[in-house]
Design an enzyme around this catalytic site. Structure first.
Site, PDB file in Angstrom:
ATOM      1  N   LYS A 191       2.540   5.974  10.767  1.00  0.00           N
ATOM      2  CA  LYS A 191       1.148   6.409  10.666  1.00  0.00           C
ATOM      3  C   LYS A 191       0.991   7.877  11.049  1.00  0.00           C
ATOM      4  CE  LYS A 191      -1.426   2.896   9.423  1.00  0.00           C
ATOM      5  NZ  LYS A 191      -2.694   2.818   8.723  1.00  0.00           N
TER       6      LYS A 191
ATOM      7  N   ASP B 151      -6.688   0.117  15.041  1.00  0.00           N
ATOM      8  CA  ASP B 151      -6.116  -0.903  15.917  1.00  0.00           C
ATOM      9  C   ASP B 151      -4.877  -0.347  16.602  1.00  0.00           C
ATOM     10  OD1 ASP B 151      -4.727  -1.129  13.505  1.00  0.00           O
ATOM     11  OD2 ASP B 151      -5.871  -2.929  12.968  1.00  0.00           O
TER      12      ASP B 151
HETATM   13  C1  LIG Z   1       2.930  -0.369  11.987  1.00  0.00           C
HETATM   14  C2  LIG Z   1       2.022  -0.603  10.850  1.00  0.00           C
HETATM   15  N1  LIG Z   1       2.527  -1.083   9.696  1.00  0.00           N
HETATM   16  C3  LIG Z   1       1.747  -1.326   8.636  1.00  0.00           C
HETATM   17  C4  LIG Z   1       0.386  -1.075   8.683  1.00  0.00           C
HETATM   18  C5  LIG Z   1      -0.452  -1.399   7.490  1.00  0.00           C
HETATM   19  O1  LIG Z   1      -1.005  -0.264   6.892  1.00  0.00           O
HETATM   20  P1  LIG Z   1      -2.329  -0.424   6.005  1.00  0.00           P
HETATM   21  O2  LIG Z   1      -3.443  -0.786   6.910  1.00  0.00           O
HETATM   22  O3  LIG Z   1      -2.490   0.916   5.382  1.00  0.00           O
HETATM   23  O4  LIG Z   1      -2.053  -1.501   5.026  1.00  0.00           O
HETATM   24  C6  LIG Z   1      -0.183  -0.579   9.867  1.00  0.00           C
HETATM   25  C7  LIG Z   1      -1.610  -0.299   9.956  1.00  0.00           C
HETATM   26  O5  LIG Z   1      -2.134   0.137  10.954  1.00  0.00           O
HETATM   27  C8  LIG Z   1       0.653  -0.335  10.961  1.00  0.00           C
HETATM   28  O6  LIG Z   1       0.168   0.152  12.117  1.00  0.00           O
END
Ligand SMILES: Cc1ncc(COP(=O)(O)O)c(C=O)c1O
Length: 413
Positions: A88, A137
């Site tokens: 992220k 989150d």
């Molecule tokens: C570690 C991690 N993987 C995957 C995601 C999923 O991303 P998205 O919400 O863009 O689908 C998030 C979302 O916060 C995340 O923190």
């Protein structure tokens, strides 16, 4: 609603997407309005100038591939991206940079600010009056807070009731103010939209909704740096047959899907999106062939994936770009994290957080259930890429689930 190909494999639900585009369908609108090579080049050029930029490793898990009866299994390990513990870092911080560029241009006509201008505080007078804000989150908020500190603006983050104290502290460490609201993730999005309107804050959201697309598009484009790195790290001549990617609002999946579709065309892999059973908005949307809220109550250990509504611009890509939508129960998460921490054969131990392993969990289940493997076309010729999107982003929860801290796991490598 299309129920015909909605199947249960043990505790997994699998939906083959009848809307998925044929392999040779050229990449184009509406997906290309969000993810494009042209905007990728800009993102790559910018992000590679941030201090400490380094490609994260693509780890060849030969031991695990062999154990699972597939040809190869590559794990893009985002646990150390910019020392923020997740992929992220690429998205929120990049969108913050782009937002400040536009704001400076609006304030001083004729200027073209650069990343080094921001890093050197050249427009401090302007940026120090800007406040960026988002609901999160955990990982996205951390990225925005880090970007705000790096580029010299203020930052306010809203978190919901279930975000752990560890994740709250990690955001505060970058100087952001953090406000905890009572409801869930989607409530925090609504609340911050109202507060931002009242206070003149700039929302840097990783999800898009009606009338709000520019910033989440930049967030998603930032993620494509990870995808391009992975493609360039594959051994010569190897192209993935499958990508398993975890879904929250779908921004990550949309970015990976769009970039692979545009870059590889008809040679793109089978694209499988995996969500928590109780946070299944992408799965529900696929079933109904339009954006739909999650049916589940969003209670899941996979905190980053606990999202109840899809991102509209991501859905524009996913509705035809995804081959299969899958939901998994939380019970698969801990054991998959442990397996990666232990390593199989000569595989190096990997620190994978709760939201990083959903795709891997499906590959492991497919090895136990031949019907599932068959349904997903997984076999001895398959080459799989997993995007391991976070490390121990909450050290306490990691320790609870794996029984060791991240440092101990790494020391064993
Ligand atoms: C570690 C991690 N993987 C995957 C995601 C999923 O991303 P998205 O919400 O863009 O689908 C998030 C979302 O916060 C995340 O923190």
């Amino acid at each position: 609603m299309n129920k015909l190909s909605n199947n249960n494999f043990g505790a997994l639900r699998v939906f083959h997407n009848p809307q998925s585009a044929l392999k040779d369908t050229p990449y184009g609108q509406p997906a290309s309005a969000t993810i494009s090579r042209e905007r990728f080049e800009i993102a790559m050029n910018e992000i590679s100038k941030w201090s400490d930029y380094e490609a994260t490793p693509l780890i060849n898990l030969a031991g695990l591939a062999k154990k699972n009866g597939i040809s190869s299994l590559f794990y893009k390990d985002e646990s150390e991206r910019f020392n923020l513990d997740s992929f992220k870092a690429l998205g929120g911080a990049y969108a913050t940079e782009r937002l400040l560029f536009s704001h400076i241009k609006e304030q001083i006509a004729g200027t073209t600010p650069t990343v080094s201008d921001l890093l050197n505080g050249r427009y401090k007078e302007i940026t120090s009056k800007v406040t960026v804000a988002c609901a999160t989150d955990g990982n996205h908020g951390r990225s925005v807070a880090w970007g705000a500190r790096m580029f010299g603006c203020n930052c306010i983050i809203f978190i919901h009731a279930d975000v752990s104290e560890g994740r709250k502290k990690a955001i505060e460490a970058y100087g952001a103010k953090v406000h905890r609201i009572k409801g869930d993730y989607d409530d925090s999005i609504r609340e911050i939209a109202i507060a931002a309107e009242e206070n003149g804050w700039f929302i840097v959201s990783d999800t898009s909704y009606e009338g709000y697309v520019d910033v989440p598009r930049d967030v998603m484009q930032g993620y494509t740096v990870m995808v391009e790195e992975a493609l360039s790290q594959l051994p010569n001549g190897v192209l993935p047959s499958h990508v398993f990617i975890q879904g929250g609002v779908g921004g990550l999946a949309g970015a990976v899907c769009g970039h692979l579709w545009e870059t590889l065309g008809a040679e793109r892999p089978r694209f499988v999106v995996v969500e928590p059973r109780r946070a299944d908005c992408l799965y529900e949307s696929a079933l109904h062939e339009k954006p739909m809220p999650a049916k589940g109550d969003l209670e899941t250990v996979m905190a980053g994936l606990a999202c109840g509504e899809v991102s509209l611009i991501a859905w524009d890509i996913l509705c035809t770009g995804v081959n299969d939508f899958i939901t998994i129960p939380d019970t698969l998460v801990g054991p998959t994290m442990c397996l990666l921490a232990d390593g199989v054969g000569d595989d190096i131990p990997i620190v994978a957080g709760e939201s990083a392993v959903a795709g891997m969990a499906v590959v492991l289940e497919a090895n136990k259930d031949k019907a599932l493997a068959g349904a997903l076309g997984l076999g001895p010729d398959s080459s799989v890429i997993i995007f391991g999107t976070e490390g121990a982003s909450d050290p306490e929860i990691y320790q609870q689930l794996v029984g060791r801290c991240a440092k101990e796991v790494k020391l064993a490598s």
